[in-house]
Design an enzyme around this catalytic site. Sequence first.
Site, mmCIF file in Angstrom:
data_model
loop_
_atom_site.group_PDB
_atom_site.id
_atom_site.type_symbol
_atom_site.label_atom_id
_atom_site.label_comp_id
_atom_site.label_asym_id
_atom_site.label_seq_id
_atom_site.Cartn_x
_atom_site.Cartn_y
_atom_site.Cartn_z
ATOM 1 C CB CYS B 74 -1.339 -0.350 1.310
ATOM 2 S SG CYS B 74 -1.774 -1.534 1.258
ATOM 3 C CG HIS B 325 -6.787 1.807 0.437
ATOM 4 N ND1 HIS B 325 -5.358 2.371 -0.120
ATOM 5 C CD2 HIS B 325 -5.775 0.454 0.832
ATOM 6 C CE1 HIS B 325 -3.989 2.007 -0.078
ATOM 7 N NE2 HIS B 325 -4.505 0.969 0.600
#
Lengths: 378, 378
Positions: B74, B325
Site C-alpha cells: 500500500c 484506497h
Amino acid sequence: MTKFGVHDTPMQELFGEAAFAAFDDAGVGPDEVEALYFGNAMGGQTENVTHLGPQVATHVGLAGKPVQRYEDACATSANAFKNAVEAVESGRHDVVLAGGVERCTPETGLDTDAMTRIFASASHRQYEQPTGLTFPAVFALLTKRHMHEHGTTEEQLAHVAVKNHGHGSLNPKAHFGKETTVEEALDGPVVADPFRLMDCCPFSDGASAVVVVSDDLADSFDAPVDVTGVGHATDVVPLADKDTPHVTQAARDAATTAYDQAAVTADEVDFAEVHDCFTGAEVLASEALGLVEDGQGGIAAAEGRTRRDGEMPINASGGLKAKGHPIGATGTAQIVELTKQLRGTAGDHQLSGVECGVAHNLGGDAATTVVSVMEGRA
Amino acid sequence: MTKFGVHDTPMQELFGEAAFAAFDDAGVGPDEVEALYFGNAMGGQTENVTHLGPQVATHVGLAGKPVQRYEDACATSANAFKNAVEAVESGRHDVVLAGGVERCTPETGLDTDAMTRIFASASHRQYEQPTGLTFPAVFALLTKRHMHEHGTTEEQLAHVAVKNHGHGSLNPKAHFGKETTVEEALDGPVVADPFRLMDCCPFSDGASAVVVVSDDLADSFDAPVDVTGVGHATDVVPLADKDTPHVTQAARDAATTAYDQAAVTADEVDFAEVHDCFTGAEVLASEALGLVEDGQGGIAAAEGRTRRDGEMPINASGGLKAKGHPIGATGTAQIVELTKQLRGTAGDHQLSGVECGVAHNLGGDAATTVVSVMEGRA
C-alpha cells in the site's frame, strides 16, 4: 550470485544466499549498508508474495532501512541497480545493496503452461495477451524481421546457442552445464518459428546481489571496479506500434546514455553480457550496442567473433541461454559477471585482458532496456 | 487524481486521466517530463499485467523516457514519489512525473474473496499467510494491543470512521460520499474484532499523479508547493517478531527523517493525511507522527481534535476510509491532497490557514512507511 537452476528455498533465503555472499565479498555487514534496492518480477503471481522488500530485508539484517521493490519484467534488477547507482552517485547513500530474486521453476508449484501465462503478463494486456502472444513469439517476430532485413539464418541463430552453451559449460553457477551442436540445435522442436528449443532460455530460480559504494569509499574496499555509465530507456508498446522492431530502439538509447556517461565508444568495449532470452535477442542486442555492425549479428556469431576467444566476447557467462534466467535476478547477475571478469576472478570462463565491459538487460518486448558500462578501477 | 471508486477503464487509461490532469495543472507537456516514477501494486495478480511502466508511459506520451515501476504494497506510490523527489533533488532530473494506479473492485472480474487473498500477499508468505491472516486481522492485532496498552475503545474507533466519512462527504473525488454515525458504526457486522464494517476502508479503483520539479525551476510554475522532507523506513516482518507492534516503529523512523529534513517538529505540522486503512491504523499513525501524544489517538478522535475544524485536522480528504484506497494510487493521492490544501484550492473540504502538511503512507503490516512533509512555497 547463487547457482541458477532449481531451488526449493523461500525467496528471502535464496536472496540471502546472494546478499550474504555480496557482504562477504565487500567485507561489509548489514549495519554498514544504508538501503536496499530490490528486484522481484513475478512473486505475486507465482507464490502470492508481494511487499517482499521488508521480508528479504529482515532476512539479511536490513530491517529498518529503506527498501524499495522494482519490477520491470526481465529488466527488474537492472533498474534496481540503476537506482542504487544514482542514489550513491548523488551522495544520498554511501553503501547500498542492489539485487534481485526469482523462482520460476516447477518448485513454485506451477507448470510450464501457468508460467508461460505469467510471463505473458509483461506483454500488452489489451492488444497482445488476447491474441495468445507469448514471449517466444514476441522475440520470434523481432527476429523474423531481422532475418527479412538482413538475411540472418536459423543456422546463425544456432551458433549463438552453441556458443552460449559452450560458455555456460565453464561456469559452475550456470543452470545448464552441457554443450550443444549446430546440428542438435537445428534438429530441435519448433517453439515459435524461427526458434527451436535450443534458441530459448530456461525458466530458472536464483538470486544475485551487489554492494554499490561511493567513489570516495571505493578504494577502502578490496578489488573495486567502476560503474562508469548506466543508461535506461523505454520504447512504445505494443510491438505493433514500433516502426522498426528489430532495431530495439530502447537499447540504442540506453547505450548512448551509458557510453556518454562513461565517455567510451562501442569500439572501446572489451566484452559484453547481453540479454539473450532467445538467440535472436542476442543478435539484436549485439547490434544495438554497436558491438557489431547492423545486420552482422548473426554472421558474427557464426564466424566465432562473439565467442570467448573472439574479438568481441559476448555472454562469456553462458548468458540467459545457458546460465539461466531467474527474471528478477538476471540484471544484477550480469553486474556480478562484469565485476568478476574485470577483476580477473571469473575462473574457468575468465576472459583475458578485459578492461571495459557492458551489461544489457531488457524487459518485455525490449520496451525497457538498461545498459551499464563497467571498467577496471581507474 | 481521478475520482476514487469503481472504474471499468484499462489501467493505462485510468492513469492517463490523472497524468494528463497533472500535466495540465503544471502547464507541462510530456516532452518536458524527463522520467516517470510509477506505482502499481497488484496488477500482475488482478489482471495479469506486469511491466506496466512502458504501457502507461506510451499512453501518456512518455515512451522512450526512463520509467520504473515500484511495488511496496500500500506504500507503492509513496515510494515512487520518494525516488522521484530524490532524483530531482540530486539534479539527475529537473521535471519528472510520479504517480500510481490500481484496480481492485469487481470490475477486475475478481470477487471479494479473491481480492482478499491477493491483498494477503503483502503479509509473510511462510509465517502469516498459512494461518489465514488477512489485513483486517493484521490491523486488528495492532489495534487490540493499543487498546490493551492505552484503553482505546471501539467507540473511539467509530469516531474515526464518522469523522472521515464526514470529511469524505465534502470531497467529490471520494469513493464514499455519505456520512455515518457512531451508532451505525458500532452496529455494523464484525470483520475482525475489534473492527466492524465501518472501521475498514474499501477496495477502490483510481489513479493519481504529481509533477515534481527542481527547486530552481519551481518558481516558473504556477502555485508550486515545497516538498521539504521525505522519510522512508521499514520494520521487521512477520508481525510476531515486532517487539511493540502498536508503536509502528517504521512510521516513527520515517517521520524523524522527514521532520529532520524539513527542519520542523510535529508541533509545527498543521494537518495530515494518514494511512487509515482501518480506523485503528489512523489512531496509531497520529501517535507515531507525534500529532497527538502516545495513547491519545483514540481520545483525540472522540473529542473532535482531529476533525477538520479541530486543532490537528487528520484526513480532511476523507482518508482511505472514505476517499477510498486504490492501493498503488493512494500514496501520491495524499501528495495531491497536501498540494491542494497548501494552495488553498481543496474546495469544500479546504482547511483554513494551513502552511505545513504531512502525508503518511504505509505498506503491509506497517513494515514499509513513507512520511512526506510539504509546505507552502518559501
